[in-house]
Design a protein around this motif. Structure first.
Motif, short mmCIF file in Angstrom:
data_model
loop_
_atom_site.label_atom_id
_atom_site.label_comp_id
_atom_site.label_asym_id
_atom_site.label_seq_id
_atom_site.Cartn_x
_atom_site.Cartn_y
_atom_site.Cartn_z
N ARG A 212 0.00 3.31 6.77
CA ARG A 212 0.24 4.99 6.51
C ARG A 212 1.45 4.90 5.67
O ARG A 212 1.17 5.65 4.68
N GLU A 213 2.59 4.50 6.10
CA GLU A 213 3.73 4.64 5.27
C GLU A 213 3.42 4.03 3.85
O GLU A 213 4.18 4.72 2.91
N ASN A 214 3.10 2.93 3.90
CA ASN A 214 2.97 2.19 2.39
C ASN A 214 1.84 3.07 1.62
O ASN A 214 2.15 3.14 0.34
N ILE A 215 0.83 3.72 2.11
CA ILE A 215 -0.09 4.55 1.31
C ILE A 215 0.79 5.64 0.77
O ILE A 215 0.53 6.00 -0.41
N LEU A 216 1.69 6.17 1.59
CA LEU A 216 2.28 7.49 1.13
C LEU A 216 3.39 6.90 0.08
O LEU A 216 3.69 7.72 -1.10
N ARG A 217 3.97 5.76 0.20
CA ARG A 217 4.99 5.41 -0.78
C ARG A 217 4.46 4.71 -1.98
O ARG A 217 5.22 4.79 -3.01
N ARG A 218 3.22 4.01 -1.97
CA ARG A 218 2.71 3.31 -2.98
C ARG A 218 1.38 3.89 -3.46
O ARG A 218 0.67 3.33 -3.22
N GLY A 219 1.36 5.08 -4.14
CA GLY A 219 0.26 5.71 -4.41
C GLY A 219 -0.70 4.84 -5.40
O GLY A 219 -1.88 5.18 -5.47
N GLY A 220 0.11 4.17 -6.25
CA GLY A 220 -0.95 3.36 -7.23
C GLY A 220 -1.39 2.04 -6.89
O GLY A 220 -1.92 1.38 -7.76
N VAL A 221 -1.30 1.55 -5.65
CA VAL A 221 -1.48 0.28 -5.35
C VAL A 221 -2.77 0.17 -4.80
O VAL A 221 -3.16 1.42 -3.83
N SER A 222 -3.79 -0.75 -4.56
CA SER A 222 -4.75 -0.65 -4.39
C SER A 222 -4.67 -0.74 -2.62
O SER A 222 -3.81 -1.44 -2.09
N PHE A 223 -5.85 -0.36 -1.94
CA PHE A 223 -5.86 -0.45 -0.41
C PHE A 223 -5.72 -1.70 0.10
O PHE A 223 -4.98 -2.01 1.03
N ARG A 224 -6.25 -2.50 -0.48
CA ARG A 224 -6.22 -4.06 -0.10
C ARG A 224 -4.97 -4.56 -0.29
O ARG A 224 -4.32 -5.34 0.75
N GLU A 225 -4.11 -4.25 -1.12
CA GLU A 225 -2.75 -4.97 -1.51
C GLU A 225 -2.02 -4.31 -0.56
O GLU A 225 -0.92 -4.71 0.07
N ILE A 226 -2.01 -2.84 -0.25
CA ILE A 226 -1.33 -2.05 0.95
C ILE A 226 -1.45 -2.66 2.10
O ILE A 226 -0.63 -3.00 2.98
N VAL A 227 -2.75 -2.97 2.60
CA VAL A 227 -2.82 -3.68 3.94
C VAL A 227 -2.40 -5.06 4.20
O VAL A 227 -1.62 -5.45 4.91
N ASP A 228 -2.52 -5.81 2.92
CA ASP A 228 -1.68 -7.17 2.90
C ASP A 228 -0.30 -7.05 3.03
O ASP A 228 0.17 -7.97 3.78
N LEU A 229 0.40 -6.00 2.37
CA LEU A 229 1.72 -5.77 2.37
C LEU A 229 2.35 -5.50 3.92
O LEU A 229 3.23 -6.04 4.11
N SER A 230 1.29 -4.52 4.33
CA SER A 230 1.64 -4.29 5.53
C SER A 230 1.66 -5.11 6.75
O SER A 230 2.59 -5.32 7.66
N LEU A 231 0.86 -6.15 6.49
CA LEU A 231 0.51 -7.17 7.78
C LEU A 231 1.75 -8.06 7.31
O LEU A 231 2.28 -8.60 8.37
N ASN A 232 2.20 -8.47 6.20
CA ASN A 232 3.40 -9.38 5.86
C ASN A 232 4.75 -8.49 6.49
O ASN A 232 5.52 -9.31 6.97
N GLN A 233 4.65 -7.35 6.26
CA GLN A 233 5.93 -6.78 6.88
C GLN A 233 6.03 -6.48 8.42
O GLN A 233 6.99 -6.79 8.93
N THR A 234 4.86 -6.74 9.07
CA THR A 234 4.84 -6.68 10.58
C THR A 234 4.72 -7.78 11.41
O THR A 234 4.67 -7.83 12.59
N ILE A 235 4.11 -8.90 10.63
CA ILE A 235 3.55 -9.80 11.43
C ILE A 235 4.73 -10.79 12.11
O ILE A 235 4.46 -11.29 13.22
#
Length: 299
Positions: A212-235
């Motif tokens: 959710r945070e990354n969706i609000l911060r990175r509006g132009g990035v695809s949802f798939r990239e946002i999910v991958d980024l979020s998983l890398n940040q929290t794993i």
């Protein structure tokens, strides 16, 4: 370098699907062996000077019409014996006959009527269903402001699928343990299953919140990239939390004695499954769902 978790979603789904199908197969084939709390009956916990074998105990009690006798050795010289409901006279006969084999000290005797057991079983099922429903509604409500590109209610459904995954696999394993080792579903194990739900959904919410945070911060990035980024940040956080919890649970399993053995085992299996599903099932499922929606609209 960020790992592309969602690229291998099919592998995660196949692996989890095999585990869930196997669990369903064992549950249908073997069922679950419920403890005295749910079925009703009598249980005696005793300590022997020299514990006789299960076969010797079975033979000694064979003439008392106790029905199926389930015997679980405990510690070095103890045993827990479960059978149909009995009166006090039969209770004393059991102690007397066992005393003929070896000197015995009775530690505990319990009797639970079948009506109480069935009522408790029904309440347990209701509690689990209500917990699953409440968790799903909470997540849908918590993410109500994130409606794009994935609707908030889909976060709740994805978490619910992951929770079923986390409960079915431990139940499948306990159906095997019940069939071959007479391991029963007791109140502590039910408590462990409810704990698994809470722990798993907590881990899932942490990842969803980062999405959710990354969706609000990175509006132009695809949802798939946002999910991958979020998983890398929290794993890292997720794995370190699970690892420290598992250290405690393995200590309980090894040193906690018979009363905590299967309670801790249920938590070990469920929390491991929960960590896996939060990372490899719930979040990639959002991406798969979105891709499927796009393909359906394109047609």
């Amino acid at each position: 370098m960020n790992f592309k978790f969602t690229k291998y979603s099919a592998i995660y789904y196949i692996f989890s699907g095999i585990l869930i199908l196997a669990s369903i197969f064992f549950l249908v084939s073997f069922g679950l062996k419920f403890g005295i709390e749910f079925t009703g009956g009598s249980v005696i916990e005793a300590s022997f000077e020299k514990r006789p074998s299960n076969e010797d105990i079975q033979k000694k009690l064979a003439g008392l019409n106790l029905g199926d006798i389930i015997i679980q050795p405990t510690e070095q010289n103890g045993a827990i014996m479960q059978f149909r409901e009995i009166n006090e006279e039969t209770h004393q006969q059991i102690i007397s006959k066992l005393g003929e084999i070896s000197e015995i000290e009775e530690k505990n005797f319990q009797f639970i009527g079948p009506s109480i057991g069935q009522e408790l079983k029904g309440k347990t099922e209701i509690a689990i269903v209500l917990a699953l429903l409440a968790i799903t509604l909470y997540i849908a409500f918590a993410f109500r402001r994130v409606s794009k590109p994935v609707s908030s209610w889909k976060y709740g459904v994805a978490s619910l699928i992951a929770l079923f995954h986390d409960v079915f696999i431990p139940l499948g394993i306990f159906s095997i343990l019940g069939e071959f080792y007479n391991v029963e579903i007791t109140i502590p194990i039910v408590a462990a299953l409810l704990t698994i739900l809470g722990f798993s959904v907590h881990d899932t919410i942490v990842i969803f919140d980062r999405i959710r945070e990354n969706i609000l911060r990175r509006g132009g990035v695809s949802f798939r990239e946002i999910v991958d980024l979020s998983l890398n940040q929290t794993i890292g956080r997720s794995l370190s939390t699970v690892f420290t919890v598992l250290i405690v649970l393995f200590s309980l399993f090894i040193f906690g004695g018979s009363t905590l053995k299967y309670f801790s085992l249920a938590l070990i299996i469920g929390i491991t499954c929960g960590a896996y599903s939060s990372i490899f099932i719930a979040s990639p499922l959002l991406v798969t769902w979105l891709d499927w929606s796009h393909r359906r609209v394109a047609k």
